[in-house]
Design a protein around this motif. Structure first.
Motif, PDB file in Angstrom:
ATOM      1  N   LYS A  54       2.156  -0.026  17.484  1.00  0.00           N
ATOM      2  CA  LYS A  54       1.533  -0.630  16.294  1.00  0.00           C
ATOM      3  C   LYS A  54       0.212   0.036  15.888  1.00  0.00           C
ATOM      4  N   ASP A  55      -0.645   0.379  16.842  1.00  0.00           N
ATOM      5  CA  ASP A  55      -1.931   0.984  16.471  1.00  0.00           C
ATOM      6  C   ASP A  55      -1.742   2.345  15.810  1.00  0.00           C
ATOM      7  N   GLY A  56      -0.861   3.173  16.363  1.00  0.00           N
ATOM      8  CA  GLY A  56      -0.589   4.479  15.768  1.00  0.00           C
ATOM      9  C   GLY A  56       0.124   4.369  14.434  1.00  0.00           C
ATOM     10  N   GLN A  57       1.022   3.389  14.329  1.00  0.00           N
ATOM     11  CA  GLN A  57       1.734   3.185  13.072  1.00  0.00           C
ATOM     12  C   GLN A  57       0.756   2.769  11.971  1.00  0.00           C
ATOM     13  N   ALA A  58      -0.188   1.899  12.308  1.00  0.00           N
ATOM     14  CA  ALA A  58      -1.171   1.441  11.315  1.00  0.00           C
ATOM     15  C   ALA A  58      -2.054   2.600  10.863  1.00  0.00           C
ATOM     16  N   ARG A  59      -2.475   3.421  11.808  1.00  0.00           N
ATOM     17  CA  ARG A  59      -3.321   4.568  11.446  1.00  0.00           C
ATOM     18  C   ARG A  59      -2.559   5.538  10.546  1.00  0.00           C
ATOM     19  N   LEU A  60      -1.306   5.815  10.905  1.00  0.00           N
ATOM     20  CA  LEU A  60      -0.492   6.692  10.068  1.00  0.00           C
ATOM     21  C   LEU A  60      -0.260   6.050   8.703  1.00  0.00           C
ATOM     22  N   GLY A  61      -0.025   4.746   8.673  1.00  0.00           N
ATOM     23  CA  GLY A  61       0.188   4.048   7.406  1.00  0.00           C
ATOM     24  C   GLY A  61      -1.009   4.137   6.485  1.00  0.00           C
ATOM     25  N   ASP A  62      -2.207   3.965   7.027  1.00  0.00           N
ATOM     26  CA  ASP A  62      -3.422   4.099   6.214  1.00  0.00           C
ATOM     27  C   ASP A  62      -3.521   5.507   5.636  1.00  0.00           C
ATOM     28  N   PHE A  63      -3.193   6.502   6.471  1.00  0.00           N
ATOM     29  CA  PHE A  63      -3.244   7.886   6.003  1.00  0.00           C
ATOM     30  C   PHE A  63      -2.214   8.117   4.893  1.00  0.00           C
ATOM     31  N   LEU A  64      -0.989   7.607   5.089  1.00  0.00           N
ATOM     32  CA  LEU A  64       0.052   7.796   4.072  1.00  0.00           C
ATOM     33  C   LEU A  64      -0.331   7.139   2.754  1.00  0.00           C
ATOM     34  N   ALA A  65      -0.952   5.966   2.826  1.00  0.00           N
ATOM     35  CA  ALA A  65      -1.381   5.285   1.602  1.00  0.00           C
ATOM     36  C   ALA A  65      -2.393   6.144   0.849  1.00  0.00           C
ATOM     37  N   GLY A  66      -3.360   6.697   1.577  1.00  0.00           N
ATOM     38  CA  GLY A  66      -4.356   7.567   0.952  1.00  0.00           C
ATOM     39  C   GLY A  66      -3.754   8.852   0.420  1.00  0.00           C
ATOM     40  N   ARG A  67      -2.874   9.434   1.199  1.00  0.00           N
ATOM     41  CA  ARG A  67      -2.231  10.682   0.802  1.00  0.00           C
ATOM     42  C   ARG A  67      -1.349  10.469  -0.436  1.00  0.00           C
ATOM     43  N   PHE A  68      -0.611   9.364  -0.447  1.00  0.00           N
ATOM     44  CA  PHE A  68       0.250   9.049  -1.585  1.00  0.00           C
ATOM     45  C   PHE A  68      -0.604   8.836  -2.842  1.00  0.00           C
ATOM     46  N   THR A  69      -1.721   8.123  -2.695  1.00  0.00           N
ATOM     47  CA  THR A  69      -2.621   7.877  -3.830  1.00  0.00           C
ATOM     48  C   THR A  69      -3.187   9.195  -4.363  1.00  0.00           C
ATOM     49  N   ALA A  70      -3.536  10.111  -3.456  1.00  0.00           N
ATOM     50  CA  ALA A  70      -4.062  11.409  -3.879  1.00  0.00           C
ATOM     51  C   ALA A  70      -3.001  12.215  -4.632  1.00  0.00           C
ATOM     52  N   ARG A  71      -1.769  12.120  -4.181  1.00  0.00           N
ATOM     53  CA  ARG A  71      -0.677  12.860  -4.827  1.00  0.00           C
ATOM     54  C   ARG A  71      -0.186  12.178  -6.097  1.00  0.00           C
ATOM     55  N   HIS A  72      -0.384  10.857  -6.174  1.00  0.00           N
ATOM     56  CA  HIS A  72       0.092  10.066  -7.311  1.00  0.00           C
ATOM     57  C   HIS A  72      -1.036   9.137  -7.774  1.00  0.00           C
ATOM     58  N   PRO A  73      -2.023   9.667  -8.480  1.00  0.00           N
ATOM     59  CA  PRO A  73      -3.178   8.856  -8.868  1.00  0.00           C
ATOM     60  C   PRO A  73      -2.829   7.658  -9.752  1.00  0.00           C
ATOM     61  N   ASP A  74      -1.672   7.690 -10.381  1.00  0.00           N
ATOM     62  CA  ASP A  74      -1.251   6.575 -11.226  1.00  0.00           C
ATOM     63  C   ASP A  74      -0.452   5.515 -10.455  1.00  0.00           C
ATOM     64  N   ALA A  75      -0.367   5.663  -9.119  1.00  0.00           N
ATOM     65  CA  ALA A  75       0.406   4.716  -8.304  1.00  0.00           C
ATOM     66  C   ALA A  75      -0.178   3.315  -8.397  1.00  0.00           C
ATOM     67  N   ASN A  76       0.709   2.324  -8.415  1.00  0.00           N
ATOM     68  CA  ASN A  76       0.227   0.941  -8.450  1.00  0.00           C
ATOM     69  C   ASN A  76       0.060   0.398  -7.031  1.00  0.00           C
ATOM     70  N   GLU A  77      -0.520  -0.790  -6.922  1.00  0.00           N
ATOM     71  CA  GLU A  77      -0.817  -1.368  -5.610  1.00  0.00           C
ATOM     72  C   GLU A  77       0.436  -1.583  -4.779  1.00  0.00           C
ATOM     73  N   LYS A  78       1.523  -1.962  -5.406  1.00  0.00           N
ATOM     74  CA  LYS A  78       2.769  -2.202  -4.677  1.00  0.00           C
ATOM     75  C   LYS A  78       3.288  -0.905  -4.044  1.00  0.00           C
ATOM     76  N   GLN A  79       3.203   0.193  -4.791  1.00  0.00           N
ATOM     77  CA  GLN A  79       3.648   1.479  -4.256  1.00  0.00           C
ATOM     78  C   GLN A  79       2.773   1.921  -3.085  1.00  0.00           C
ATOM     79  N   VAL A  80       1.468   1.751  -3.230  1.00  0.00           N
ATOM     80  CA  VAL A  80       0.544   2.143  -2.164  1.00  0.00           C
ATOM     81  C   VAL A  80       0.777   1.278  -0.919  1.00  0.00           C
ATOM     82  N   ALA A  81       0.997  -0.013  -1.126  1.00  0.00           N
ATOM     83  CA  ALA A  81       1.277  -0.912  -0.004  1.00  0.00           C
ATOM     84  C   ALA A  81       2.566  -0.495   0.706  1.00  0.00           C
ATOM     85  N   PHE A  82       3.576  -0.081  -0.051  1.00  0.00           N
ATOM     86  CA  PHE A  82       4.830   0.373   0.556  1.00  0.00           C
ATOM     87  C   PHE A  82       4.573   1.577   1.451  1.00  0.00           C
ATOM     88  N   GLU A  83       3.763   2.523   0.967  1.00  0.00           N
ATOM     89  CA  GLU A  83       3.462   3.714   1.768  1.00  0.00           C
ATOM     90  C   GLU A  83       2.674   3.346   3.027  1.00  0.00           C
TER      91      GLU A  83
END
Length: 191
Positions: A54-83
């Motif tokens: 769980k700890d590693g998954q959460a850290r990776l999840g936070d990174f993916l959310a940030g990375r997805f937002t950087a790649r898709h600046p128009d992403a909505n909150e639901k999409q970022v939460a999914f990542e």
């Protein structure tokens, strides 16, 4: 169920249907020992397996959310939460990475295939032990920054799969399989 019956009925469980509990350390150790018993021409062990609880998954999840937002600046909150939730969809996540030795007498493809066999053995071992399992790549496997975050060199290393393990919330439905006549041929062809 014998081995042949198991292989004839083997079915991955949709990651949406994988829930708690996941394999404990003893079960995981068995799965990993089976995972490493693969064809490996040259005994190179050209792959690595990372265990994310769980700890590693959460850290990776936070990174993916940030990375997805950087790649898709128009992403909505639901999409970022999914990542953010993507690597946290099962109690246990294993990441298998090819560590190919370039300029070696063993061809790179053989080394990558050995890593693919590791992924498949993880899947088979987990399912044989009664766990739910799914092998997925998805976009994070092809993102250099994700590869770096996990401690690998994107110039030489490739993520071969994210393997999600846990318990099935419900039995998976069978899916269509190819007709052997569509995918198998005899060579040379006989009249």
């Amino acid at each position: 169920m014998n081995t042949i019956e198991f292989l004839l009925s083997r079915r991955s469980v949709s990651v949406k249907l994988i829930t708690e509990p996941g394999p404990d350390d003893e079960a995981l150790d068995r799965i990993l020992r089976i995972a490493t018993r693969v064809p490996d021409h040259g005994k190179l062990t050209p792959w690595r397996i990372q265990v994310l609880r769980k700890d590693g998954q959460a850290r990776l999840g936070d990174f993916l959310a940030g990375r997805f937002t950087a790649r898709h600046p128009d992403a909505n909150e639901k999409q970022v939460a999914f990542e953010r939730d993507r690597p946290q969809r099962a109690p246990l996540l294993l990441v298998v990475t090819a560590k190919v030795r370039k300029q070696h007498k063993i061809p790179e493809l053989e080394q990558i295939l050995s890593g693919g066999a590791v992924c498949h053995n993880i899947l088979l071992a987990a399912l044989a032990e009664g766990w739910a399992a799914n092998w997925i790549t998805e976009w994070p496997a092809y993102d250099d920054e994700v590869v770096r975050l996990l401690g690998h060199d994107p110039e030489t290393d490739r993520i071969l799969g994210f393997l999600y393990l846990g318990t099935a919330a419900e039995a998976p439905d069978e899916r269509p399989r190819p007709e052997l006549s569509d995918v198998v041929s005899r060579w040379p062809q006989t009249a």
